[in-house]
Design an enzyme around this catalytic site. Structure first.
Site, short mmCIF file in Angstrom:
data_model
loop_
_atom_site.label_atom_id
_atom_site.label_comp_id
_atom_site.label_asym_id
_atom_site.label_seq_id
_atom_site.Cartn_x
_atom_site.Cartn_y
_atom_site.Cartn_z
CG ASP A 108 -5.21 4.55 5.86
OD1 ASP A 108 -5.60 4.28 5.03
OD2 ASP A 108 -4.34 4.76 6.96
CG HIS A 155 -1.42 3.17 5.37
ND1 HIS A 155 -2.37 3.16 5.67
CD2 HIS A 155 -0.80 3.21 4.52
CE1 HIS A 155 -2.77 2.40 4.44
NE2 HIS A 155 -1.09 1.69 4.02
CB SER A 213 -0.63 0.03 1.03
OG SER A 213 -0.20 0.06 2.14
#
Lengths: 153, 181
Positions: free
Chosen positions: B124, B98, B58
């Site tokens: 998210d 992230h 990701s």
């Protein structure tokens, strides 16, 4: 002494140490880089709307760095881009819209006089540290006193 | 002397009790120094898990599966938009790497922030616990500071194929115990 196992072991150990050495050289080659660059940002027409945010179960929200009554520091990413190795690193945009919505946590955007736009970037080397650099140069703007009456503008 | 002569087992046969104890203690030393290094890193970096392996794609093209990240989590360092954080959500075992998209910080230092993976098209909120809209500082495992590619692929292989993990562990253990200096 010279069994297959011991030879494999030697080759494996040698490969590992060469790779570790090379990785360390990679780290050294970028560690002292100065990633600074100049940035010039400006804004065109600024409008602010009061719309419901359906993605979050909150009542209503106003649509970079600013200060509201209850939150001292707010940062919102409005645009981003990935530049890979070999891509042109000079970004030149004349008319760009924000990539992400500029929501506030509450109603702090309308008539907010202190919004600062900055550009900062991460550098991901082959191996080594991950510096975060703030561009030199920023733009400060104000949001209008009234919400935009038009829904689709 | 064939190619697959197990003459390394002769070493064990030739060992006396004293040497066996020595080998066992040696093994213990290796395990405990690994543990000490890990715990020492935890103290120095302030992060509960100072080294993590990237398990998902990701964050491509910045981080790929199997890359190794070095984290720090100093209390006085504030969380700012654009940083790459590793966080752990309640009810999820695996920490997520992230980038911070939004930060709202109050005067007393309490901070709420939202994250997004570079390779994901949305933020998210779908990954968080049901009903959770913002992350808080207590969920942060660390901030990414250093990066080494590919090294963690061994860990991923071990996770994906448990048999491989046991084989490696058995080989290493046997090697340490059997090998005679």
């Amino acid at each position: 002494m010279n069994t297959v196992l011991s030879r494999l072991n030697t080759i494996f150990a040698f490969t590992l140490s060469v790779m570790a050495g090379l990785t360390f050289l990679c780290f050294l080659s970028t560690f002292f880089n100065d990633h600074k660059a100049l940035v010039a940002i400006n804004t065109g027409k600024v409008i602010v709307k009061n719309v419901p945010d359906y993605s979050a179960s909150r009542e209503k929200n106003d649509l970079a760095e600013y200060e509201t009554k209850d939150h001292k520091l707010n940062q919102v990413v409005v645009w981003d881009k990935i530049i890979k190795r070999g891509d042109n690193p000079i970004l030149d945009y004349r008319k760009a819209n924000t990539k992400y919505y500029f929501w506030d946590y509450g109603n702090g955007l309308r008539a907010n006089k202190n919004i600062t736009l900055t550009l900062s970037w991460n550098v991901i080397p082959n191996a080594g540290t991950l510096p975060k650099i703030m561009g030199e140069g920023h733009h400060r703007f104000e949001f209008p006193e009234d919400y935009s009456p038009n829904r689709f503008q | 002397m064939g190619m697959f002569d197990f003459d390394f087992l002769d070493d064990v046969r030739r060992m006396n009790k004293r040497q066996l104890y020595y080998q066992a203690l040696n093994f213990g030393m290796i395990v405990s120094s690994a543990l000490m290094i890990w715990k020492g890193l935890m103290v120095v970096t302030g992060s509960e898990s100072p080294i993590v392996v990237v398990l998902s794609g990701s964050m491509e093209p910045a981080f790929y599966r199997g890359d190794l990240l070095f984290l720090t989590n100093y209390r006085e360092e504030p969380i700012r938009a654009g940083e790459i954080v590793v966080f752990k959500i309640e009810g999820r075992e695996i920490p997520i790497v992230h980038r911070v998209l939004k930060v709202h910080e109050k005067e007393n230092g309490t901070v709420k922030f939202l994250t997004k993976g570079d390779n994901n098209s949305v933020d998210d909120r779908g990954l968080y616990a049901p009903g959770q809209l913002w992350l808080e500082k207590k969920e942060v495992v660390g901030r990414a500071r250093g990066f080494v590619p590919y090294v963690g692929i061994v860990t991923i292989l071990m996770n994906d194929y448990p048999k491989f993990k046991y084989a490696i562990l058995a080989c290493l253990g046997a090697f340490v115990l059997i090998h005679r200096e």
